[in-house]
Design an enzyme around this catalytic site. Sequence first.
Site, PDB file in Angstrom:
ATOM      1  N   GLU A 133     -37.517  39.458  30.617  1.00 50.44           N
ATOM      2  CA  GLU A 133     -36.240  40.169  30.392  1.00 50.44           C
ATOM      3  C   GLU A 133     -35.925  40.300  28.900  1.00 50.44           C
ATOM      4  OE1 GLU A 133     -36.542  37.116  31.613  1.00 50.44           O
ATOM      5  OE2 GLU A 133     -34.920  35.771  30.958  1.00 50.44           O
ATOM      6  N   CYS A 153     -39.003  32.032  34.919  1.00 51.84           N
ATOM      7  CA  CYS A 153     -39.046  30.669  34.401  1.00 51.84           C
ATOM      8  C   CYS A 153     -38.686  29.658  35.496  1.00 51.84           C
ATOM      9  CB  CYS A 153     -38.164  30.548  33.159  1.00 51.84           C
ATOM     10  SG  CYS A 153     -38.708  29.222  32.058  1.00 51.84           S
ATOM     11  N   HIS A 166     -40.119  34.783  29.892  1.00 46.54           N
ATOM     12  CA  HIS A 166     -38.873  35.524  30.096  1.00 46.54           C
ATOM     13  C   HIS A 166     -39.086  36.998  29.754  1.00 46.54           C
ATOM     14  CE1 HIS A 166     -36.168  32.104  30.796  1.00 46.54           C
ATOM     15  NE2 HIS A 166     -37.010  31.450  30.012  1.00 46.54           N
ATOM     16  N   LYS A 186      -0.318  47.923  15.930  1.00 44.23           N
ATOM     17  CA  LYS A 186       0.148  46.827  15.057  1.00 44.23           C
ATOM     18  C   LYS A 186      -0.871  45.685  14.892  1.00 44.23           C
ATOM     19  CE  LYS A 186       4.087  46.570  13.751  1.00 44.23           C
ATOM     20  NZ  LYS A 186       4.707  47.351  12.726  1.00 44.23           N
ATOM     21  N   PRO A 187      -1.496  45.217  16.006  1.00 43.52           N
ATOM     22  CA  PRO A 187      -2.470  44.128  15.813  1.00 43.52           C
ATOM     23  C   PRO A 187      -3.586  44.525  14.843  1.00 43.52           C
ATOM     24  CG  PRO A 187      -1.954  44.384  18.146  1.00 43.52           C
ATOM     25  CD  PRO A 187      -1.312  45.541  17.437  1.00 43.52           C
TER      26      PRO A 187
HETATM   27  N1  GLN Z   1     -35.924  23.967  33.137  1.00 46.59           N
HETATM   28  C1  GLN Z   1     -37.217  24.578  33.149  1.00 46.59           C
HETATM   29  C2  GLN Z   1     -38.111  24.100  32.018  1.00 46.59           C
HETATM   30  O1  GLN Z   1     -37.618  23.524  31.081  1.00 46.59           O
HETATM   31  C3  GLN Z   1     -37.095  26.089  33.121  1.00 46.59           C
HETATM   32  C4  GLN Z   1     -36.545  26.596  31.828  1.00 46.59           C
HETATM   33  C5  GLN Z   1     -36.025  27.992  31.915  1.00 46.59           C
HETATM   34  O2  GLN Z   1     -35.795  28.510  32.998  1.00 46.59           O
HETATM   35  N2  GLN Z   1     -35.804  28.619  30.791  1.00 46.59           N
HETATM   36  O3  GLN Z   1     -39.299  24.291  32.067  1.00 46.59           O
END
Ligand code: GLN
Length: 545
Positions: free
Chosen positions: A523, A390, A521, A193-194
């Site tokens: 990742e 980071c 990053h 139904k939804p």
């Molecule tokens: N706060 C930290 C900076 O601005 C690390 C940033 C983060 O981990 N993306 O450099």
Amino acid sequence: MAKKRVKYIFVVGGVMSGVGKGVATSSIALILQSRGHKVTAVKIDPYINLDAGTMNPTEHGEVFVLADGMECDQDMGNYERFLNKDLARTNYMTTGSVYLSVINRERNLGYEGKFVSVVPYIPMEVIHRLEVAAEKNDAEIVITEIGGTAGEYENLLFLETVKMLKIKHPGDVLLVLVSYLPLQGAENELKTKPTQHAVRALNSAGLQPDIIIARASAPIDKKRKEKIAFHCSVSEKDVIAAPDVESIYEIPVNLENDHISDSILKKLHLKPKSKDLVEWRALVDKIHGVSKPVKIGIVGKYFSTGSFILADSYISVIEAVKHAAYANNRKPVIEWLSSEAFEDGSEKIEKLKEYDGIIVPGGFGDRGVEGKIAVAKYCRENKIPYFGLCYGMQLAVVEYARDVLGWKDANTTEVSPKTKHPVIDIMPEQKKNMSEKNYGATMRLGNYPAQIKPGTIAAGAYKEKEVMERHRHRYEVNPEHIEALEKAGLVFSGVSPDRRLMEIMELPPSVHPFFMGTQSHPELISRPLRPHPLFVAFIKAASKQ
Ligand code: GLN
């Protein structure tokens, strides 16, 4: 030369949020790409923010960063991971950004004195952006995910866009509804139904879905398909079952089990050019095949909202760990550790011994920082593989300065602006942004190169002299303290080409099996079919624990 005809697929969600529209969109994109078509994916977010950069991760989940520096929704990360392709800022828009373009154009007399109403001018701007995305990505098919749920006020103008595009390009536009079938009561019945109501909501916006993807905890049976087909006016073969799965990477295979690409290609008058999902099926077999666990702890602060755990805040980190684990023939076991729990004593630091490796991911501000520093110290002293991303790198440098150089007050100026040993300091060009409260899209964002020092762990992993990684930060290793840190044994194995910015730090293998941090990053660019070399090296070290 005549312009090539672009096909547009829209994906909209029904019933409730969080049903997996992003993964459904990514999966359809991947399947069509694997059938030989040039595909690109676009996300529309129905909020006023110009991008995701100013939002708290506990509100919104991870902020994903594209190569060109766009800060956007985590779904863009899914598209990149599934398509194994870099996307660009043309592939992301919010309500706010669309309105801003229209308003700016009006101010420049771009509408030649016309009365600029919301309809049709807002949808026209969206259509223009989708055409640009097709052109920039050289795509034959643009698949666009509309954020939110059918029936809410916020995304109505985007549904209007679909309607207008259908009128403009009949036969080239397709609408997919991703819906949800809840399980009800003791009979364990999957209720339709939804979904019927979600289709009504689309109908009242002048739209009819061409395909319905039925998400449910279990596979839906023929009876349920018939019922949805009948009440929602779609044919039974266009009701695609999408049951819960262990790994999101199984979803494309499941959708293809219900022949979704045949159905889509036929409706769009396209022909398959190749067999579907050949590499991807091998990946899914591999995921099912791994059994020996590698246990990774992720230490963060963005996963608690009330009593809920929000893994979404670190989704790319989680996926990168999985990709690297599969590459090492390991079954990833990921656990959450709250950095604050190590500060207030509710968790003993010795708990880290239970893990094969520890990740301290990115972060901002002072909450939980001392806990993360304690974690870095424990991993360093007890030879537990440590990977800092980071902020996780910056805080490992702070720890090293405090405990090895003996600078007890060492800190990042993000936390302690007046420290005598600011080993992590704001980048000069960022000072002005901060004093002017100019926060939106002003960090050091997107792709920057790093040169890799030969003979280091980073060099062994990358096997390249220069690498490109994505960034999002305002602070850096303070150039004034680099020499002292290096003399004390820290190795900066990746630096910017002008040698000013420290991109990767590590300890030599003679001292520690794996102790590394990256200012970038990594990742964000790990893909299931292209695991990131640093994550692979980290998991390899962890697998030896
Ligand atoms: N706060 C930290 C900076 O601005 C690390 C940033 C983060 O981990 N993306 O450099």
